[in-house]
Design an enzyme around this catalytic site. Structure first.
Site, short mmCIF file in Angstrom:
data_model
loop_
_atom_site.label_atom_id
_atom_site.label_comp_id
_atom_site.label_asym_id
_atom_site.label_seq_id
_atom_site.Cartn_x
_atom_site.Cartn_y
_atom_site.Cartn_z
N PRO A 96 0.83 -1.22 0.00
CA PRO A 96 0.00 0.00 0.00
C PRO A 96 0.86 1.26 0.00
O PRO A 96 0.51 2.25 -0.64
CB PRO A 96 -0.81 -0.12 1.30
CG PRO A 96 -0.87 -1.59 1.58
CD PRO A 96 0.41 -2.17 1.06
N ASP A 146 13.78 -7.29 -15.43
CA ASP A 146 14.42 -7.37 -16.75
C ASP A 146 13.83 -8.53 -17.56
O ASP A 146 13.78 -8.49 -18.79
CB ASP A 146 15.94 -7.57 -16.62
CG ASP A 146 16.65 -6.31 -16.15
OD1 ASP A 146 16.03 -5.22 -16.17
OD2 ASP A 146 17.84 -6.41 -15.76
N THR A 185 -20.06 5.96 -43.98
CA THR A 185 -20.55 7.33 -43.78
C THR A 185 -20.31 8.07 -45.08
O THR A 185 -19.35 7.76 -45.81
CB THR A 185 -19.79 8.09 -42.65
OG1 THR A 185 -18.43 8.22 -43.02
CG2 THR A 185 -19.91 7.40 -41.30
N ARG A 238 22.81 -8.38 -20.89
CA ARG A 238 21.97 -7.52 -20.04
C ARG A 238 21.01 -6.73 -20.94
O ARG A 238 21.44 -6.13 -21.95
CB ARG A 238 22.83 -6.60 -19.19
CG ARG A 238 21.97 -5.76 -18.28
CD ARG A 238 22.62 -5.41 -16.98
NE ARG A 238 21.83 -4.39 -16.30
CZ ARG A 238 22.13 -3.86 -15.15
NH1 ARG A 238 23.23 -4.24 -14.53
NH2 ARG A 238 21.36 -2.94 -14.61
N GLU A 270 4.14 -3.38 -13.36
CA GLU A 270 5.49 -3.82 -13.74
C GLU A 270 6.42 -2.64 -13.99
O GLU A 270 7.34 -2.70 -14.82
CB GLU A 270 5.40 -4.74 -14.96
CG GLU A 270 6.27 -5.97 -14.91
CD GLU A 270 6.03 -6.86 -13.70
OE1 GLU A 270 4.94 -6.83 -13.12
OE2 GLU A 270 6.98 -7.56 -13.32
N THR A 291 5.87 1.81 -13.81
CA THR A 291 5.10 2.78 -14.60
C THR A 291 5.91 3.26 -15.81
O THR A 291 7.14 3.10 -15.86
CB THR A 291 4.76 4.02 -13.75
OG1 THR A 291 6.00 4.63 -13.36
CG2 THR A 291 3.96 3.67 -12.51
O1 CS8 Z 1 12.80 0.58 -7.80
C1 CS8 Z 1 13.19 0.43 -9.14
C2 CS8 Z 1 12.03 0.06 -10.00
O2 CS8 Z 1 12.19 -0.62 -11.02
N1 CS8 Z 1 10.82 0.44 -9.59
C3 CS8 Z 1 9.60 0.00 -10.22
C4 CS8 Z 1 9.05 -1.11 -9.46
C5 CS8 Z 1 8.04 -1.92 -10.22
O3 CS8 Z 1 8.22 -2.24 -11.38
N2 CS8 Z 1 6.97 -2.33 -9.52
C6 CS8 Z 1 6.00 -3.16 -10.06
C7 CS8 Z 1 5.67 -4.21 -9.07
S1 CS8 Z 1 5.04 -5.77 -9.70
C8 CS8 Z 1 3.65 -5.36 -10.63
O4 CS8 Z 1 3.50 -4.30 -11.08
C9 CS8 Z 1 2.59 -6.34 -10.86
S2 CS8 Z 1 1.11 -5.64 -10.36
C10 CS8 Z 1 -0.08 -6.40 -11.22
C11 CS8 Z 1 -1.39 -5.62 -11.15
C12 CS8 Z 1 -2.46 -6.42 -11.82
C13 CS8 Z 1 -3.64 -5.57 -12.20
C14 CS8 Z 1 -4.46 -6.28 -13.21
C15 CS8 Z 1 13.90 1.71 -9.54
C16 CS8 Z 1 13.05 2.92 -9.21
C17 CS8 Z 1 14.25 1.72 -10.99
C18 CS8 Z 1 15.19 1.62 -8.70
O5 CS8 Z 1 15.90 2.70 -8.78
P1 CS8 Z 1 16.97 3.08 -7.67
O6 CS8 Z 1 16.40 2.93 -6.32
O7 CS8 Z 1 17.48 4.38 -8.10
O8 CS8 Z 1 18.02 1.91 -7.78
P2 CS8 Z 1 19.51 2.07 -8.26
O9 CS8 Z 1 20.23 2.97 -7.30
O10 CS8 Z 1 19.53 2.43 -9.71
O11 CS8 Z 1 20.09 0.62 -8.10
C19 CS8 Z 1 20.36 0.06 -6.83
C20 CS8 Z 1 21.24 -1.16 -7.04
O12 CS8 Z 1 20.55 -2.14 -7.80
C21 CS8 Z 1 21.31 -2.47 -8.98
N3 CS8 Z 1 20.43 -2.69 -10.10
C22 CS8 Z 1 19.50 -1.82 -10.57
N4 CS8 Z 1 18.89 -2.35 -11.62
C23 CS8 Z 1 19.43 -3.57 -11.82
C24 CS8 Z 1 19.21 -4.59 -12.77
N5 CS8 Z 1 19.94 -5.71 -12.69
C25 CS8 Z 1 20.87 -5.88 -11.71
N6 CS8 Z 1 21.14 -4.92 -10.78
C26 CS8 Z 1 20.42 -3.79 -10.85
N7 CS8 Z 1 18.29 -4.43 -13.73
C27 CS8 Z 1 22.21 -1.24 -9.20
O13 CS8 Z 1 23.36 -1.59 -9.94
C28 CS8 Z 1 22.53 -0.85 -7.78
O14 CS8 Z 1 23.50 -1.73 -7.26
P3 CS8 Z 1 24.93 -1.19 -6.74
O15 CS8 Z 1 25.57 -2.40 -6.14
O16 CS8 Z 1 24.61 -0.11 -5.75
O17 CS8 Z 1 25.63 -0.68 -7.95
#
Ligand code: CS8
Length: 377
Positions: free
Chosen positions: A125, A237, A267, A308, A360, A362
């Site tokens: 929530p 991903d 039409t 990737r 998944e 926005t």
């Molecule tokens: O939080 C991230 C994000 O993707 N947010 C969106 C969340 C989302 O998709 N939610 C959906 C939930 S599920 C769903 O929707 C189903 S609901 C069904 C409804 C049904 C109705 C009918 C973000 C905002 C992108 C994250 O951003 P940040 O907090 O800025 O993170 P970062 O600082 O960029 O990264 C932190 C560390 O993570 C590593 N990282 C980031 N991306 C990746 C990927 N692979 C591997 N590692 C990753 N893709 C990044 O490198 C950072 O690591 P470090 O070690 O610090 O370098």
């Protein structure tokens, strides 16, 4: 030149025929009655359309993300709610594929492929886009953990036999303090709410899940403590090309019904397809559909190539979702007054499209990810 292999075309054709025969005829009813027809899902399972990417060693067909996108697109062409409900069983599978040990994969992928549904429980929530901001807690308790908190919008929760749950194990550690757990549906203290009312995609149920001192064993932890955030990002991903395929399937349906209507409706003495105003709308739909489809396939293909795909998955998800909303809006416009009526297909397609820009990740979050990935180059 981009071409599918004979095997991929066969898989695509199987899903298309299934969508035409089983899903499309039931789509309007399941939307109105807000029901997920288990008998149709069971037939899809029998046909091998569930959990395509589960490796053969765990009882699955061992196909790739591209084949999953091809099948998902066709199921969504039948109905993005009903077809989506089938494809969403890939989310818990993805968590296991990214982070499960051999034992966990054998048990839970086996259950997904043979008979069960699982759910991916991340959203709360108070935290949707901001994954690191979740507040569900997992506290060590003897040789296991105690879970407390709640999740919302959990797709397929009413059907699920188990959940992959993201929880905070270390509240001081930011995104490094999150961990994933496998939680059985019948765990004492776990409660699933009633399906939530929503605008569209009504055939797939989504519900709240409550954890009240839910005890899980040590073996329920996926990966290591603190791995949860990165597991979630790796799952996205994998799942975003699939959700982009939901949008592509919906767009193809929009184009199909728009073309059929534009040929038939007259039409000013001619079928409206011959009016340039309508012809240009159809042309623009086709352009966006083709672009979204290729972006989706590429994002999936990269995964299969072991590369990737974060940038391409975000591009495909955002572009396809935005294009689908645009295409569904134009479909309704082409249908005119009939577009506004639930007696015609445009109204449901319009309602079903909207959430593609929300779940998944926005469309705005995808743009953040794209900008971040460009900045990292
Ligand atoms: O939080 C991230 C994000 O993707 N947010 C969106 C969340 C989302 O998709 N939610 C959906 C939930 S599920 C769903 O929707 C189903 S609901 C069904 C409804 C049904 C109705 C009918 C973000 C905002 C992108 C994250 O951003 P940040 O907090 O800025 O993170 P970062 O600082 O960029 O990264 C932190 C560390 O993570 C590593 N990282 C980031 N991306 C990746 C990927 N692979 C591997 N590692 C990753 N893709 C990044 O490198 C950072 O690591 P470090 O070690 O610090 O370098």
């Amino acid at each position: 030149m981009f071409e599918l292999s004979d095997e991929q075309r066969l898989i695509q054709q199987t899903a298309r025929e299934f969508a035409e025969r089983e899903i499309w005829p039931e789509a309007a009813r399941c939307d109105q009655e807000k029901c997920f027809p288990q008998e149709i899902a069971a037939k899809a399972r029998e046909l091998g359309l569930f959990n395509l990417t589960v490796p053969e060693e765990y009882g699955g067909p061992g196909l790739g993300a591209l084949e999953l996108a091809l099948v998902t697109e066709q199921l969504a062409w039948g109905c993005v709610g009903l077809g989506g409900g089938i494809s969403l069983n890939n989310l818990p599978a993805d968590v296991l594929l990214v982070s499960g040990n051999a034992e966990q994969k054998r048990e839970y992928l086996g259950r997904l492929i043979t008979s069960e549904y699982g759910s991916y429980a991340v959203t709360e929530p108070g935290a949707g886009s901001d994954v690191a901001g979740i507040s569900t807690r997992a506290v060590r308790d003897g040789d296991g953990y105690l879970l407390n908190g709640s999740k919302v919008w959990i797709s397929n929760a009413p059907l699920a036999g188990f959940f992959t749950v993201l929880a905070k194990t270390d509240p001081e550690a930011g995104y490094r303090g999150l961990s994933f757990f496998l939680v059985e549906r019948d765990s004492p203290g776990l409660e699933v709410g009633n399906p939530l009312p929503k605008l569209g995609q009504n055939a797939v149920p989504a519900a709240e899940v409550f954890f009240n001192d839910v005890r899980v064993p040590r073996e329920a932890l996926l990966g290591n403590e603190g791995d949860g955030f990165k597991i979630a990002m790796q799952v996205f991903d994998r799942s975003r090309p699939m959700v982009a395929a939901f949008a592509v399937g919906l767009m193809q349906r929009c184009l199909d019904v728009s073309l059929a209507y534009a040929r038939e409706r007259k039409t000013m003495g001619q079928a409206i397809i011959h009016h340039q105003a309508i012809g240009h709308k159809l042309a623009e739909m086709e352009m966006r559909l083709q672009a979204a489809r290729l972006m989706t396939y590429q994002a999936a293909w990269l995964l299969d190539a072991g590369k990737r795909n974060t940038l391409q998955a975000a591009c495909a998800k955002a572009f396809a979702a935005d294009a689908a909303m645009w295409v569904a809006t134009e479909t309704l416009q082409i249908f005119g007054g009939y577009g506004y009526s639930p007696e015609f297909p445009a109204e449901k397609l319009f309602r079903d499209a909207k959430v593609l820009q929300i779940y998944e990740g926005t469309s705005e979050i995808q743009r953040n990810i794209i900008a971040r990935e460009l900045g990292n180059r």
